[in-house]
Design an enzyme around this catalytic site. Structure first.
Site, PDB file in Angstrom:
ATOM      1  N   ASP A  91       0.872  -1.178   0.000  1.00 31.76           N
ATOM      2  CA  ASP A  91       0.000   0.000   0.000  1.00 31.76           C
ATOM      3  C   ASP A  91       0.908   1.227   0.000  1.00 31.76           C
ATOM      4  O   ASP A  91       2.087   1.156   0.332  1.00 31.76           O
ATOM      5  CB  ASP A  91      -0.950  -0.029   1.208  1.00 31.76           C
ATOM      6  CG  ASP A  91      -2.175   0.862   0.991  1.00 31.76           C
ATOM      7  OD1 ASP A  91      -2.219   1.588  -0.026  1.00 31.76           O
ATOM      8  OD2 ASP A  91      -3.091   0.843   1.845  1.00 31.76           O
ATOM      9  N   ASP A 126      -3.930   7.157  -3.707  1.00 36.09           N
ATOM     10  CA  ASP A 126      -5.323   7.605  -3.832  1.00 36.09           C
ATOM     11  C   ASP A 126      -5.718   8.448  -2.620  1.00 36.09           C
ATOM     12  O   ASP A 126      -5.044   8.422  -1.597  1.00 36.09           O
ATOM     13  CB  ASP A 126      -6.245   6.381  -3.931  1.00 36.09           C
ATOM     14  CG  ASP A 126      -6.045   5.437  -2.764  1.00 36.09           C
ATOM     15  OD1 ASP A 126      -4.931   4.920  -2.608  1.00 36.09           O
ATOM     16  OD2 ASP A 126      -6.993   5.254  -1.973  1.00 36.09           O
ATOM     17  N   ALA A 193     -11.610   3.312   1.087  1.00 35.08           N
ATOM     18  CA  ALA A 193     -12.315   4.156   2.062  1.00 35.08           C
ATOM     19  C   ALA A 193     -13.610   3.532   2.582  1.00 35.08           C
ATOM     20  O   ALA A 193     -14.600   4.217   2.826  1.00 35.08           O
ATOM     21  CB  ALA A 193     -12.596   5.537   1.473  1.00 35.08           C
ATOM     22  N   CYS A 276     -13.533 -22.227  19.061  1.00 39.45           N
ATOM     23  CA  CYS A 276     -13.462 -23.079  17.869  1.00 39.45           C
ATOM     24  C   CYS A 276     -12.583 -24.282  18.145  1.00 39.45           C
ATOM     25  O   CYS A 276     -12.292 -24.599  19.299  1.00 39.45           O
ATOM     26  CB  CYS A 276     -12.998 -22.271  16.649  1.00 39.45           C
ATOM     27  SG  CYS A 276     -11.221 -22.041  16.513  1.00 39.45           S
ATOM     28  N   CYS A 278      -9.457 -24.801  16.620  1.00 36.98           N
ATOM     29  CA  CYS A 278      -8.071 -24.615  16.185  1.00 36.98           C
ATOM     30  C   CYS A 278      -7.151 -25.055  17.326  1.00 36.98           C
ATOM     31  O   CYS A 278      -7.606 -25.305  18.447  1.00 36.98           O
ATOM     32  CB  CYS A 278      -7.813 -23.162  15.785  1.00 36.98           C
ATOM     33  SG  CYS A 278      -7.675 -22.018  17.171  1.00 36.98           S
ATOM     34  N   CYS A 281      -7.440 -23.000  20.501  1.00 40.31           N
ATOM     35  CA  CYS A 281      -8.689 -23.212  21.262  1.00 40.31           C
ATOM     36  C   CYS A 281      -8.735 -24.587  21.925  1.00 40.31           C
ATOM     37  O   CYS A 281      -9.435 -24.766  22.915  1.00 40.31           O
ATOM     38  CB  CYS A 281      -9.901 -23.015  20.344  1.00 40.31           C
ATOM     39  SG  CYS A 281     -10.164 -21.292  19.915  1.00 40.31           S
TER      40      CYS A 281
HETATM   41  N1  GUN Z   1      -6.466   0.983   3.294  1.00 38.32           N
HETATM   42  C1  GUN Z   1      -7.723   1.060   3.773  1.00 38.32           C
HETATM   43  N2  GUN Z   1      -8.470   1.922   3.026  1.00 38.32           N
HETATM   44  C2  GUN Z   1      -7.669   2.386   2.044  1.00 38.32           C
HETATM   45  C3  GUN Z   1      -7.868   3.283   0.941  1.00 38.32           C
HETATM   46  O1  GUN Z   1      -8.948   3.836   0.710  1.00 38.32           O
HETATM   47  N3  GUN Z   1      -6.784   3.501   0.130  1.00 38.32           N
HETATM   48  C4  GUN Z   1      -5.559   2.900   0.343  1.00 38.32           C
HETATM   49  N4  GUN Z   1      -4.556   3.134  -0.510  1.00 38.32           N
HETATM   50  N5  GUN Z   1      -5.364   2.048   1.383  1.00 38.32           N
HETATM   51  C5  GUN Z   1      -6.411   1.806   2.217  1.00 38.32           C
END
Ligand code: GUN
Length: 653
Positions: A91, A126, A193, A276, A278, A281
């Site tokens: 990310d 973004d 988002a 559970c 696992c 657990c």
């Molecule tokens: N991680 C959680 N939401 C978002 C998002 O809207 N954009 C990006 N790039 N990472 C995220």
């Protein structure tokens, strides 16, 4: 070397908008739907591969901002840095942007950085516009997000690219953003988002955000629901077309002594029993965990959280393969009223879902509650069957619930809205979940492959009452059992009896009309056809013209499979592009030899084709090459570049 030019995503099986697939990367193949555990580049201590991670996600911005991590990532690569040799997604820092309002990097720089550290899939910077902001702000930020996605294409060299759909809670802006991104040469689409919606259980708005986005995204590209890591949500999200999830939840919840499950979240201090089976657990009791030091406890709870999350992902993939994803969604959505609300909201998107819904599946349709009546299969059936009913209907209750084809040969005791005389009547069983079952279709998917409780709920009763009322607008008589069951009173008694036997030719013609469209029955099955029954079951199996096979009636779903003569008749009797999949010259000799058709060779097809339909494979001049079974729907056939699209049954025409 570019990776993105070799990008490969293949759909393997489908159920509604949900699909299983494989995503190929330089560092290995990922089965989707997939969960990507979030790896903290500086502090990860938990093994994620053991519990099932085939791909992980880490944060390029955190690496970029920390001189030591950055140095190591640039010299050794991100795979060595986080010690994971499978595919890695990174990310960009947008999440930090949404949390802290500002970050110290520009889009070109973070794109170049992700490329340089060798990520498999990088993300542009973004703008995660939160829910509920004004339309004006949301559109301004969408324009920035779009511009940065375009810019990222210029700056990336080798990695695959995520282009994130934004648009806040404005469905028109989600559609706008997705449709613009769809035009760009990028490989994957996160839907961004949505974390604030999930954190506050606003699943109805989540459904709007996801389905508005998905409606404009190309089916050939995986979609990633960003920040979705709670297993309670996976089935619903997959049923809306999401293929990838990322989970920091497994560790964040563990830090807070919370255990994930598909039914919700358990706080350790409230547990008498571990939830559970696992190894965590079964090896520990809640009080033993409570007595441990913080870090040991956190690691064990995280292990449990990963275990249940991957178990759910596997269950979802199996459900798609089996064709009972929606039954799983209906079960999961009963865990919380807001989830149920989200699921109910999906019925606003039936036209979209219908385009991707296979026409036949391996599993029976189970009525699990009134929401089942909002499913695509019910709407599709009612729309189609009403075209085929004609006049003079005898509406009868099933002799047994759920309906099985075992009515007495003759039935009496009918009432009607107006005086009625003389026959013949077409017998139609009225029952849940599909409402209207003409006897000719009572062995056809999904009518025969369905089940509903014998004791109806009020919504089910109202649904059937509404259908009966509609049908009574024409000439119809209703049997007394159905009248009393639905509380219907009619002024006139009909004194005659109604026959319930169905002529074989009428049956196969009506199945053909239902399956291929009005008129197909007479086209395929002229008066001189020979109908053969199975010696074991007594059911219709083969229909011939002389010695030439027109169709086989498939035992599993009662639908028709085209034989050579059937394909020729359907081809001659219908105009292009009905039921056709047209392939290019390169593919033609293979199709003629009976080899399966790959999506990349398809040049055109009938928009009405859905997965599991019988199709005619033709060339650009509409010459018949072969017949087969569609594995994808029309939109997917035209968009995908990898994998099989039609399983050819018979070539050699
Ligand atoms: N991680 C959680 N939401 C978002 C998002 O809207 N954009 C990006 N790039 N990472 C995220």
């Amino acid at each position: 070397m570019t990776l993105w030019e070799d990008f490969m995503f293949e759909i393997k099986s489908k159920d509604g908008l949900g699909r299983t697939g494989i995503l190929k990367t330089e560092h290995g193949t990922v089965r989707t739907p997939a969960l990507m555990p979030v790896i903290h580049p500086g502090k990860q201590t938990i093994d994620v591969k053991g519990p099932g991670a085939e791909i992980v996600i880490t944060n390029a911005y955190i690496i970029y901002r920390n001189p030591e991590l950055r140095e190591r990532a640039l010299s050794d690569g991100v795979h060595r840095l986080i010690d994971f040799d499978g595919p890695i997604m990174t990310d960009s820092g947008s999440f930090q942007l949404s949390e802290y309002g500002d970050i110290e990097v520009e889009n070109p720089e973070i794109i170049r950085f992700q490329d340089e550290i060798g990520t498999d899939i990088g993300t542009s910077l973004d703008i995660p516009t939160p829910p509920g902001v004004s339309h004006r702000r949301a559109i301004e930020e969408v324009e920035v997000t779009l511009e940065r996605a375009r810019e990222s294409i210029e700056y990336r060299e080798r990695m695959m690219l995520n282009a994130v759909v934004q648009g806040s809670t404005h469905p028109d802006l989600r559609r706008y953003c997705a449709s613009r991104l769809a035009e760009l040469p990028v490989e994957l689409h996160p839907i961004g988002a949505v974390v604030p919606l999930m954190e506050s259980y606003r699943y109805r708005e989540l459904v709007d955000a996801v389905l508005s986005s998905v409606s404009e995204l190309p089916p050939s590209r995986p979609r990633h629901l960003m920040g979705a890591g709670h297993p309670m949500l996976f089935a619903l999200a997959v049923s809306m077309g999401c293929d990838l999830f990322d989970s920091a939840a497994y560790i964040l919840y563990a830090e807070d002594d919370r255990l994930l499950s598909t039914e919700g979240t358990y706080k350790l201090e409230n547990l008498q029993e571990m939830p559970c089976s696992c190894s965590v657990c079964t090896d520990y009791t809640p009080s033993e965990l409570m007595g441990m030091d913080r870090e040991e406890r956190r690691n064990l709870i995280a292990e449990h959280n990963l275990h249940v999350s991957f178990a759910e992902i596997r269950k979802v993939r199996q459900a798609i393969h089996d064709g009972n994803l929606m039954e799983l969604v209906e079960e999961r959505c009963r865990a919380h009223p807001r989830l149920l609300e989200g699921y109910r909201r999906m019925s606003e998107y039936l036209d979209l879902i219908e385009k991707f819904e296979p026409r036949s599946k391996r599993s029976a349709f189970f009525y699990t509650g009134p929401e089942s009546l909002g499913r695509v299969e019910v709407h599709r059936h009612l729309k189609r069957v009403k075209e085929h009913l004609g006049e003079r209907l005898a509406l009868v209750a099933p002799s047994r619930r759920p309906y099985s084809s075992s009515l007495p040969a003759r039935i009496g005791g009918f009432s009607s809205l107006r005086p009625q005389s003389g026959g013949p009547w077409r017998v139609v069983v009225v029952d849940l979940p599909f409402g209207i079952i003409p006897l000719e279709l009572d062995q056809v998917y999904p009518l025969a492959q369905s089940d509903a409780p014998g004791i109806m709920d009020l919504d089910g009763e109202e649904f059937l009452r509404g259908l009966v009322r509609d049908l009574m607008d024409g000439d119809a008589i209703v049997d007394d059992a159905l009248c009393s069951e639905l509380g219907i009173e009619l002024p006139y008694k009909y004194m005659g009896e109604v026959e319930t036997t169905v002529d074989d030719l009428d049956r196969v013609r009506m199945v053909a009309d239902y399956q291929f469209g009005m008129g197909a029955g007479e086209l395929l099955f002229t008066d001189d056809v020979r109908i053969e029954r199975s010696r074991n079951t007594g059911k219709i199996r083969h229909i011939y013209a002389g010695d030439e096979l027109i169709c086989t009636m498939r035992a599993s779903d009662g639908l028709l499979v085209l034989g050579a003569e059937g394909a020729v008749r359907l081809h001659k009797g219908t105009d292009y592009p009905a039921w056709r999949v047209a392939v290019n010259e390169e593919s033609e000799p293979f199709a003629r030899k009976g080899k399966s058709v790959f999506a990349k060779f398809i040049i055109d097809c009938d928009n009405n084709i859905r997965a599991n339909d019988e199709v005619l494979i033709v060339n650009a001049d509409d010459e018949l090459l072969a017949t087969g079974k569609a594995l994808l729907c029309a939109e997917e056939m035209m968009d995908l570049n990898h994998g099989q699209a039609v399983k050819t049954r018979k070539g050699g025409f």
